[in-house]
Design an enzyme around this catalytic site. Structure first.
Site, PDB file in Angstrom:
ATOM      1  N   ARG A 167      32.341  44.934  55.242  1.00 41.93           N
ATOM      2  CA  ARG A 167      31.077  45.405  55.824  1.00 41.93           C
ATOM      3  C   ARG A 167      30.887  44.876  57.243  1.00 41.93           C
ATOM      4  NH1 ARG A 167      27.327  42.725  52.093  1.00 41.93           N
ATOM      5  NH2 ARG A 167      25.682  43.524  53.445  1.00 41.93           N
TER       6      ARG A 167
ATOM      7  N   SER B 108      24.748  41.725  47.421  1.00 39.49           N
ATOM      8  CA  SER B 108      25.508  40.590  47.922  1.00 39.49           C
ATOM      9  C   SER B 108      24.793  39.274  47.633  1.00 39.49           C
ATOM     10  CB  SER B 108      25.741  40.746  49.428  1.00 39.49           C
ATOM     11  OG  SER B 108      26.364  39.597  49.973  1.00 39.49           O
TER      12      SER B 108
ATOM     13  N   LYS C 253      25.639  36.476  43.903  1.00 39.99           N
ATOM     14  CA  LYS C 253      25.981  35.054  43.987  1.00 39.99           C
ATOM     15  C   LYS C 253      24.916  34.188  43.331  1.00 39.99           C
ATOM     16  CE  LYS C 253      26.601  34.978  48.497  1.00 39.99           C
ATOM     17  NZ  LYS C 253      26.595  36.372  48.960  1.00 39.99           N
TER      18      LYS C 253
ATOM     19  N   HIS D 197      16.807  30.990  48.477  1.00 42.34           N
ATOM     20  CA  HIS D 197      17.730  31.656  49.400  1.00 42.34           C
ATOM     21  C   HIS D 197      16.942  32.210  50.571  1.00 42.34           C
ATOM     22  CE1 HIS D 197      21.171  33.899  50.920  1.00 42.34           C
ATOM     23  NE2 HIS D 197      20.303  34.861  51.183  1.00 42.34           N
TER      24      HIS D 197
ATOM     25  N   ASP E  83      32.216  40.020  46.232  1.00 46.13           N
ATOM     26  CA  ASP E  83      31.270  40.007  47.353  1.00 46.13           C
ATOM     27  C   ASP E  83      31.929  39.505  48.626  1.00 46.13           C
ATOM     28  OD1 ASP E  83      28.597  40.052  48.644  1.00 46.13           O
ATOM     29  OD2 ASP E  83      28.934  37.895  48.701  1.00 46.13           O
TER      30      ASP E  83
END
Length: 438
Positions: A178, A193, A197, A92, A171
Site C-alpha cells: 500500500r 490494518s 494487530k 492506539h 498486514d
C-alpha cells in the site's frame, strides 16, 4: 487454502466492477498473497479497486479476520497479581506531531492495577514513532520476548515494546505494498490494518486515539469519524471492548516534537507538570481506558500528582534495561527561528513542525533508516501568545547543522498571527467520543 474457481483476476474484476467480495474471495486473496501465490501487481490492482470502490462492514470484518489468521495470537487472560486477575487495556493512536502520549499514559493506567500491553511502532515521515522516542533512553530495548512481557505485565503493569513479527504478518506485507501504490488512505484497509494487530495482540479492551487536523493522517473530520466508527465496530464484534476519541492534531501536541525532547516532556507530565494540552489528553485517554477496564471512578490526575504514575514509569523503563536517571541525548547544534511581525498567535501548523523535525533527523523517509535521538523542534509559542519581531518561535535541534536550512524552509508560514488586540483561544484536544451503537 484452496478454493475452487477462485483466481486473482476474478477477484480484482469483481471489486473493480463495484461488487461486494464474499468471505471466500477475501480469505483466499489475503492467504494467497501472504503465501506468495498472488503476484504483487495483482494485489496492487485489488487494493486500488478497494480504494476506489470501498468495502462494506462485513467485507472489512472478513478482511481483518483473514489477516489475524495469517499469524499467531497473544493471550493475556491468565495474567495475575496477588491472586487477582489483571484486566488488560491498550491504546492506539493514528499518529501525529508531538504525540508522546503513550509514554506517560501506559504507566499512568498501569498504576491503577491494570495491565497495559502496549505494542508500538516506529515513525515514518512527519509522524514520530513511540519506539524511536524510548530508544533515546540509554539502555532501553524495544524487543521483549513474550515470557518477559508477561512477567513484566504482572510485576510492573505496563510494557511498551515492538510487536511480534508473527502477529498478522499479512498486514506487514500488505502495508508495504500500500505504501508504494498510493493506497494507504483506504479507510477499509486502514481499519483492517490497525485492528488486525490489536485484536491479535489479545488485549481485553482498546481505546483508539484518532487524530484530526493538518498534522494527522486524515485531516478531514468526516473521514476520521468514519475510520473511528469502523474500528470500534470491528473491535466490539471481535470481543474487545473498544471506544475511540477524535482528537485535535491541527497544532502540535505539547511543545516538543522529536525523540529525546519528547521523552523529557513526558517525564515532566509524570512529575505533575508539563504542557496543559498533553496533560489534558493523557488524562482523558486514561479515564477512557480505565472505564473500559472496569474502573469508571478512577482519577488519573491524582496519580500524576502523587507520584504513583512516575513510580510505574521508572519501573517500566528499568525492566526493559533502561536507566530512568540517565541524561538524555542533547543536540550538539541548535538554531532559533524568530518572529518577524507583531501579533497574537492564532495557530501553529502541526504538519510544518512535523516536517521540520523529520528534516532535522528525528524521523525517517524509508523503513529501517536511522534516526537521531537528539533531533527535534521545541515550540516556544501557543495560541494566544503575543509576539513581536525577534520573539523566539522555534528552537531546532540536530547533530547535523547542514539540515537547518531545510527545517527552516518547512517552518515558513507555520505560525499564523492574528491582530494584537484579538484573543484567539486554542481548541480543546478532545473533539468527541465514538462508542459502538451510540
Amino acid at each position: 487454502m484452496s478454493a475452487v474457481g477462485l483466481d486473482p483476476v476474478s477477484v480484482i474484476v469483481a471489486k473493480r466492477d463495484g461488487h461486494a467480495l464474499d468471505d471466500a474471495q477475501i480469505a483466499w486473496a489475503v492467504d494467497a498473497y501472504t503465501r506468495g501465490e498472488m503476484a504483487p501487481e495483482q494485489m496492487s490492482a485489488l487494493l486500488m479497486a478497494i480504494l476506489l470502490r470501498g468495502m462494506d462492514r462485513r467485507e472489512i470484518a472478513t478482511w481483518t479476520r483473514a489477516m489475524i489468521e495469517s499469524g499467531s495470537r497473544m493471550d493475556f487472560s491468565g495474567l495475575r497479581r496477588d491472586g487477582r486477575a489483571l484486566p488488560t487495556v491498550d491504546k492506539h493512536s493514528t499518529g501525529g506531531v508531538g504525540d508522546k502520549i503513550t509514554l506517560p499514559l501506559a504507566p499512568l493506567v498501569a498504576s491503577f492495577g491494570v495491565a497495559v500491553p502496549q505494542l508500538s511502532g516506529r515513525g515514518l515521515g512527519h509522524t514520530g514513532g513511540t519506539l524511536d522516542k524510548l530508544e533515546s533512553i540509554p539502555g532501553w530495548r524495544a524487543d521483549v520476548p513474550i515470557d518477559e512481557m508477561t512477567a513484566q505485565l504482572e510485576s510492573v503493569g505496563a510494557v511498551v515494546c515492538a510487536a511480534n513479527p508473527d502477529l498478522a504478518p499479512a498486514d506487514r506485507l500488505l502495508y508495504a505494498l500500500r505504501d508504494v501504490t498510493g493506497t494507504v488512505e483506504s479507510i477499509p484497509m486502514l481499519a483492517a490494518s490497525i485492528m488486525s494487530k490489536k485484536i491479535a495482540e489479545g488485549t481485553g479492551a482498546l481505546v483508539l486515539d484518532v487524530k484530526v487536523g493538518s498534522g494527522a493522517f486524515l485531516p478531514e473530520i468526516e473521514r476520521a469519524r468514519e475510520l473511528a466508527d469502523t474500528m470500534v465496530e470491528l473491535g466490539e464484534r471481535a470481543g474487545v471492548a473498544t471506544s475511540a476519541l477524535l482528537t485535535d492534531m491541527d497544532q502540535p501536541l505539547g511543545r516538543a516534537a522529536g525523540n529525546a525532547v519528547e521523552v523529557a516532556e513526558s517525564v515532566e507530565v509524570l512529575a505533575g507538570g508539563g504542557p496543559a494540552d498533553v496533560v489534558e489528553l493523557t488524562v482523558a485517554l486514561a479515564a477512557e481506558m480505565l472505564t473500559l477496564a472496569g474502573l469508571p471512578d478512577a482519577d488519573p490526575a491524582a496519580h500524576l500528582a502523587d507520584g504513583r504514575a512516575m513510580d510505574t514509569w521508572r519501573a517500566m523503563i528499568a525492566a526493559q534495561g533502561g536507566d530512568p536517571d540517565a541524561p538524555l541525548p542533547r543536540a550538539r547544534h541548535t538554531d532559533t527561528v524568530t518572529a518577524t511581525e507583531t501579533g497574537r498567535v492564532r495557530r501553529v501548523d502541526a504538519r510544518a513542525v512535523g516536517d521540520a523535525a523529520w528534516r532535522l533527523g528525528a524521523g525517517r523517509s524509508r523503513p529501517g533508516a536511522d534516526v537521531q535521538a537528539e533531533a527535534g523542534v521545541i515550540v516556544h509559542v501557543a495560541t494566544g501568545d503575543q509576539v513581536r519581531p525577534g520573539t523566539p518561535l522555534f528552537t531546532l535541534h540536530t547533530r547535523t547543522p547542514e539540515r537547518f536550512d531545510a527545517a527552516r524552509a518547512a517552518l515558513t508560514g507555520a505560525v499564523t498571527l492574528a491582530d494584537p488586540e484579538s484573543d484567539p483561544v486554542a481548541a480543546p484536544r478532545v473533539i468527541e467520543r465514538v462508542r459502538f451503537g451510540a
